[in-house]
Write a protein that holds these residues in place. Structure first.
Motif, PDB file in Angstrom:
ATOM      1  N   VAL A   1       0.845  -1.192   0.000  1.00 13.43           N
ATOM      2  CA  VAL A   1       0.000   0.000   0.000  1.00 13.43           C
ATOM      3  C   VAL A   1       0.880   1.241   0.000  1.00 13.43           C
ATOM      4  CG1 VAL A   1      -1.934   1.155   1.129  1.00 13.43           C
ATOM      5  CG2 VAL A   1      -1.578  -1.315   1.468  1.00 13.43           C
ATOM      6  N   ILE A   2       0.468   2.240  -0.766  1.00 14.42           N
ATOM      7  CA  ILE A   2       1.162   3.527  -0.804  1.00 14.42           C
ATOM      8  C   ILE A   2       0.160   4.631  -0.485  1.00 14.42           C
ATOM      9  CG2 ILE A   2       2.437   5.174  -2.231  1.00 14.42           C
ATOM     10  CD1 ILE A   2       3.324   2.763  -3.950  1.00 14.42           C
ATOM     11  N   LEU A   3       0.506   5.519   0.442  1.00 10.44           N
ATOM     12  CA  LEU A   3      -0.240   6.752   0.653  1.00 10.44           C
ATOM     13  C   LEU A   3       0.468   7.848  -0.130  1.00 10.44           C
ATOM     14  CD1 LEU A   3      -1.263   6.822   4.429  1.00 10.44           C
ATOM     15  CD2 LEU A   3      -2.613   6.167   2.445  1.00 10.44           C
ATOM     16  N   TRP A   4      -0.213   8.364  -1.142  1.00 15.91           N
ATOM     17  CA  TRP A   4       0.420   9.215  -2.147  1.00 15.91           C
ATOM     18  C   TRP A   4      -0.013  10.664  -1.986  1.00 15.91           C
ATOM     19  CZ3 TRP A   4       3.887   9.074  -6.121  1.00 15.91           C
ATOM     20  CH2 TRP A   4       3.780  10.037  -7.122  1.00 15.91           C
ATOM     21  N   LEU A   5       0.947  11.570  -2.015  1.00 17.47           N
ATOM     22  CA  LEU A   5       0.682  13.002  -2.097  1.00 17.47           C
ATOM     23  C   LEU A   5       1.266  13.571  -3.379  1.00 17.47           C
ATOM     24  CD1 LEU A   5      -0.295  15.678  -0.805  1.00 17.47           C
ATOM     25  CD2 LEU A   5       1.921  15.824   0.338  1.00 17.47           C
ATOM     26  N   GLY A   6       2.416  13.057  -3.805  1.00 17.55           N
ATOM     27  CA  GLY A   6       3.057  13.489  -5.039  1.00 17.55           C
ATOM     28  C   GLY A   6       4.405  12.816  -5.150  1.00 17.55           C
ATOM     29  N   HIS A   7       5.106  13.054  -6.282  1.00 15.39           N
ATOM     30  CA  HIS A   7       6.465  12.562  -6.386  1.00 15.39           C
ATOM     31  C   HIS A   7       7.292  13.169  -5.249  1.00 15.39           C
ATOM     32  CE1 HIS A   7       5.294  11.342 -10.431  1.00 15.39           C
ATOM     33  NE2 HIS A   7       6.364  10.574 -10.428  1.00 15.39           N
ATOM     34  N   LYS A   8       8.106  12.335  -4.631  1.00 10.37           N
ATOM     35  CA  LYS A   8       8.898  12.724  -3.468  1.00 10.37           C
ATOM     36  C   LYS A   8       8.041  13.049  -2.255  1.00 10.37           C
ATOM     37  CE  LYS A   8      12.472  14.795  -6.426  1.00 10.37           C
ATOM     38  NZ  LYS A   8      13.351  15.975  -6.599  1.00 10.37           N
ATOM     39  N   ASN A   9       6.782  12.652  -2.277  1.00 14.48           N
ATOM     40  CA  ASN A   9       5.887  12.871  -1.148  1.00 14.48           C
ATOM     41  C   ASN A   9       4.949  11.682  -0.998  1.00 14.48           C
ATOM     42  OD1 ASN A   9       5.922  15.884   0.056  1.00 14.48           O
ATOM     43  ND2 ASN A   9       6.457  15.933  -2.121  1.00 14.48           N
ATOM     44  N   TYR A  10       5.418  10.642  -0.338  1.00 16.37           N
ATOM     45  CA  TYR A  10       4.569   9.475  -0.135  1.00 16.37           C
ATOM     46  C   TYR A  10       5.111   8.629   1.016  1.00 16.37           C
ATOM     47  CZ  TYR A  10       8.283   7.170  -2.825  1.00 16.37           C
ATOM     48  OH  TYR A  10       9.498   6.708  -3.264  1.00 16.37           O
ATOM     49  N   GLY A  11       4.236   7.784   1.529  1.00 14.60           N
ATOM     50  CA  GLY A  11       4.636   6.777   2.505  1.00 14.60           C
ATOM     51  C   GLY A  11       4.059   5.442   2.071  1.00 14.60           C
ATOM     52  N   SER A  12       4.750   4.347   2.389  1.00 14.25           N
ATOM     53  CA  SER A  12       4.294   3.046   1.923  1.00 14.25           C
ATOM     54  C   SER A  12       4.543   1.983   2.979  1.00 14.25           C
ATOM     55  CB  SER A  12       5.018   2.649   0.630  1.00 14.25           C
ATOM     56  OG  SER A  12       6.374   2.308   0.907  1.00 14.25           O
ATOM     57  N   VAL A  13       3.821   0.874   2.851  1.00 13.08           N
ATOM     58  CA  VAL A  13       4.097  -0.329   3.626  1.00 13.08           C
ATOM     59  C   VAL A  13       3.880  -1.507   2.694  1.00 13.08           C
ATOM     60  CG1 VAL A  13       1.727  -0.383   4.543  1.00 13.08           C
ATOM     61  CG2 VAL A  13       3.544  -1.676   5.682  1.00 13.08           C
ATOM     62  N   SER A  14       4.823  -2.453   2.697  1.00 15.89           N
ATOM     63  CA  SER A  14       4.743  -3.574   1.763  1.00 15.89           C
ATOM     64  C   SER A  14       5.451  -4.780   2.352  1.00 15.89           C
ATOM     65  CB  SER A  14       5.372  -3.203   0.410  1.00 15.89           C
ATOM     66  OG  SER A  14       6.714  -2.799   0.573  1.00 15.89           O
ATOM     67  N   VAL A  15       5.180  -5.940   1.764  1.00 15.76           N
ATOM     68  CA  VAL A  15       5.896  -7.151   2.110  1.00 15.76           C
ATOM     69  C   VAL A  15       6.896  -7.433   0.995  1.00 15.76           C
ATOM     70  CG1 VAL A  15       4.142  -8.646   1.063  1.00 15.76           C
ATOM     71  CG2 VAL A  15       5.682  -9.573   2.816  1.00 15.76           C
ATOM     72  N   VAL A  16       8.091  -7.867   1.368  1.00 16.66           N
ATOM     73  CA  VAL A  16       9.190  -8.057   0.414  1.00 16.66           C
ATOM     74  C   VAL A  16       9.683  -9.494   0.487  1.00 16.66           C
ATOM     75  CG1 VAL A  16      11.477  -7.263  -0.314  1.00 16.66           C
ATOM     76  CG2 VAL A  16       9.883  -5.667   0.788  1.00 16.66           C
ATOM     77  N   ALA A  17       9.891 -10.104  -0.681  1.00 16.86           N
ATOM     78  CA  ALA A  17      10.483 -11.445  -0.760  1.00 16.86           C
ATOM     79  C   ALA A  17      11.943 -11.315  -1.168  1.00 16.86           C
ATOM     80  CB  ALA A  17       9.725 -12.300  -1.768  1.00 16.86           C
ATOM     81  N   ASP A  18      12.837 -11.702  -0.275  1.00 12.68           N
ATOM     82  CA  ASP A  18      14.277 -11.583  -0.506  1.00 12.68           C
ATOM     83  C   ASP A  18      14.826 -12.967  -0.829  1.00 12.68           C
ATOM     84  OD1 ASP A  18      17.028 -11.294  -0.415  1.00 12.68           O
ATOM     85  OD2 ASP A  18      16.992  -9.948   1.317  1.00 12.68           O
ATOM     86  N   HIS A  19      15.058 -13.242  -2.121  1.00 13.44           N
ATOM     87  CA  HIS A  19      15.568 -14.550  -2.532  1.00 13.44           C
ATOM     88  C   HIS A  19      17.009 -14.754  -2.096  1.00 13.44           C
ATOM     89  CE1 HIS A  19      12.630 -16.225  -5.730  1.00 13.44           C
ATOM     90  NE2 HIS A  19      11.974 -15.511  -4.832  1.00 13.44           N
ATOM     91  N   GLU A  20      17.810 -13.702  -2.118  1.00 16.20           N
ATOM     92  CA  GLU A  20      19.237 -13.853  -1.835  1.00 16.20           C
ATOM     93  C   GLU A  20      19.485 -14.357  -0.419  1.00 16.20           C
ATOM     94  OE1 GLU A  20      21.320 -10.267  -2.721  1.00 16.20           O
ATOM     95  OE2 GLU A  20      21.403 -10.698  -4.874  1.00 16.20           O
ATOM     96  N   LEU A  21      18.701 -13.870   0.541  1.00 14.25           N
ATOM     97  CA  LEU A  21      18.877 -14.277   1.935  1.00 14.25           C
ATOM     98  C   LEU A  21      17.798 -15.253   2.387  1.00 14.25           C
ATOM     99  CD1 LEU A  21      19.886 -10.849   3.529  1.00 14.25           C
ATOM    100  CD2 LEU A  21      21.369 -12.703   2.742  1.00 14.25           C
ATOM    101  N   ASP A  22      16.974 -15.717   1.444  1.00 11.20           N
ATOM    102  CA  ASP A  22      15.935 -16.706   1.742  1.00 11.20           C
ATOM    103  C   ASP A  22      15.063 -16.244   2.915  1.00 11.20           C
ATOM    104  OD1 ASP A  22      14.423 -18.996   1.501  1.00 11.20           O
ATOM    105  OD2 ASP A  22      15.727 -20.193   2.795  1.00 11.20           O
TER     106      ASP A  22
END
Length: 452
Positions: A332-353
């Motif tokens: 999810v991203i809370l958007w105000l503009g370019h260079k103006n946003y906050g986000s929260v996401s889940v990330v899958a890191d294959h390199e570190l499993d």
């Protein structure tokens, strides 16, 4: 009892006039309904019988009022001269027209452009929201090679989001340009089908608000000679829709949501956003990314709730961290503009499993300075992910995440210069695996709802 009669009130309508009362009420209702409908949408085909009719709606910013750059046709407005420019101290523009918006924020306006073939590298035409030659925002199409651009100038200092090539498209093109105007920010878009909108730029207004800052909205042509003149048609203004709780369980996406994509400059394809099996599917193209300084992702967006405080909950259903790609993510991203946003996401890191949740905040006041907060590290596992975003103050937010809806992790707080205007659901791929034939990552979302 047979002789009993109900006394007639002195206010009772005589029977003979009752039908006229109903006709009157019907007309009032019809007019009210028509006005309400028109107050949500305004359209203008930009076809005028003569210049006197045209001048009743439009003004020019040129030194004179000759409109010698303008041709009125039976298919729309045509610019015949777009020489001169509006940039820094060079303010010899001719072809800029503006009109008064039909609505107050939040609204959008858009126009269709076709037939345009530029003859110089920076010849361009498009939309503008105008205060004066040192304060405006424009979204333009043209250039050699073909490209689009979003640029703002405040106090004579230009901010460009860069020329975005539209290869392999060639001139002339039919394009639809759009500006979304909110209280503190303006966002610009381009589309070829009115279904997928590619974002060109997002700008925060430096003072006051959009209604008091700008004089009007309109069209612009600058930058050089042409081989073929542009034609403007199908002008449209509409109030932007509001937030609605959404269960993604139907065959179609709720109209309040808008499909968008940020990777027009990257030119590798369009991500897929569709409903399948009672879920919203977002499928990024290979090589997409979302991080500080990198924004190349498809998204589905809706305005944030209007209340002063709220808590939103979003379910990312069955996130697969084993899909192709080194750092696939969704959230999810809370958007105000370019260079103006906050986000929260889940990330899958294959390199570190491993997989983890990540909160990012980028603030224009620090020129792409961003903060990153990562929590909830665990081994990769196919699972649901739940996000909760709480609005604490007008521009302050708190983020929580959970893998099981029981154990919640605090994922940081962030502040924006103004309150966020848009909530985006997104998925992005991996910039280090550019074009695999078997790229199979996608994200599914189940719902977005207010819980407080």
């Amino acid at each position: 009892m047979d002789n009993f009669q109900i006394p007639q009130s002195k206010f009772q309508t005589p029977p003979g006039k009752l039908k006229y009362l109903w006709i009157f009420l019907f007309l009032i209702g019809y007019i009210s309904l028509t006005y309400a409908t028109e107050s949500v949408l305004f359209q203008d085909n930009l076809i005028y019988n003569d210049r006197a009719e045209f001048k009743r709606s439009w003004q020019t910013v040129a030194p004179n009022d000759l409109f010698d750059f303008l041709c009125l046709t039976d298919c729309g407005i045509q610019f015949t001269d777009i020489t001169g420019d509006c940039y820094r101290n060079q303010n010899n523009q001719k072809a800029i027209l503006f009109r008064q918006p039909k609505f107050k924020s939040d609204y959008y306006f858009q126009v269709e452009i076709d037939e345009f073939i530029p003859a110089e590298p920076y010849a361009q035409v498009g939309l503008v929201i105008w205060r004066d030659a040192d304060n405006y925002i424009r979204a333009t199409y043209g250039f050699i090679n073909p490209a689009v651009e979003s640029l703002a100038e405040f106090d004579g200092n230009p901010q460009s989001k860069g020329l975005m090539p539209i290869y392999p498209r060639e001139h002339p093109q039919r394009v639809i340009l759009r500006m979304e105007v909110r209280k503190h920010n303006v966002t610009t878009f381009v589309s070829w089908d009115k279904k997928v909108w590619f974002i060109l730029g997002g700008f925060v207004i430096p003072e006051s608000d959009s209604e008091s800052f700008f004089r009007g909205i309109g069209i612009i042509g600058i930058g050089g000679r042409m081989l073929k003149s542009p034609r403007f048609s199908c002008w449209e203004e509409r109030k932007l829709p509001g937030y609605v709780d959404t269960e993604f369980d139907s065959n179609e996406i709720v109209p309040n949501w808008v499909r968008g994509q940020t990777n027009l400059d990257w030119s590798t394809g369009i991500g897929t956003i569709e409903m399948r099996n009672g879920k919203l599917y977002i499928v990024p193209v290979p090589g997409s990314d979302f991080f500080i300084g990198n924004e190349t992702y498809p998204y589905l967006a809706i305005p944030v709730p209007q209340s002063d405080t709220w808590v939103l909950e979003i379910n990312l259903a069955q996130f697969n961290p084993f899909a192709k790609g080194a750092w696939n993510k969704a959230g999810v991203i809370l958007w105000l503009g370019h260079k103006n946003y906050g986000s929260v996401s889940v990330v899958a890191d294959h390199e570190l499993d491993q997989m983890y949740c990540e909160q990012i905040c980028v603030d224009t006041r620090f020129d792409y300075f961003g903060t990153v907060h990562q929590v909830a590290f665990r081994k990769r596992k196919v699972t649901d992910v739940y996000f909760r975003i709480q609005k604490l103050l007008p521009a302050k937010y708190r983020v929580q995440v959970s893998y099981n809806y029981r154990d919640w992790f605090h994922c940081g707080e962030f502040m924006l210069v103004y309150p966020a205007t848009e909530l985006r659901l997104f998925a992005s791929g991996d910039i280090f695996i550019q074009y695999p034939n078997d790229y199979d990552f996608y994200a599914t979302f189940d719902y977005v709802k207010l819980i407080q």
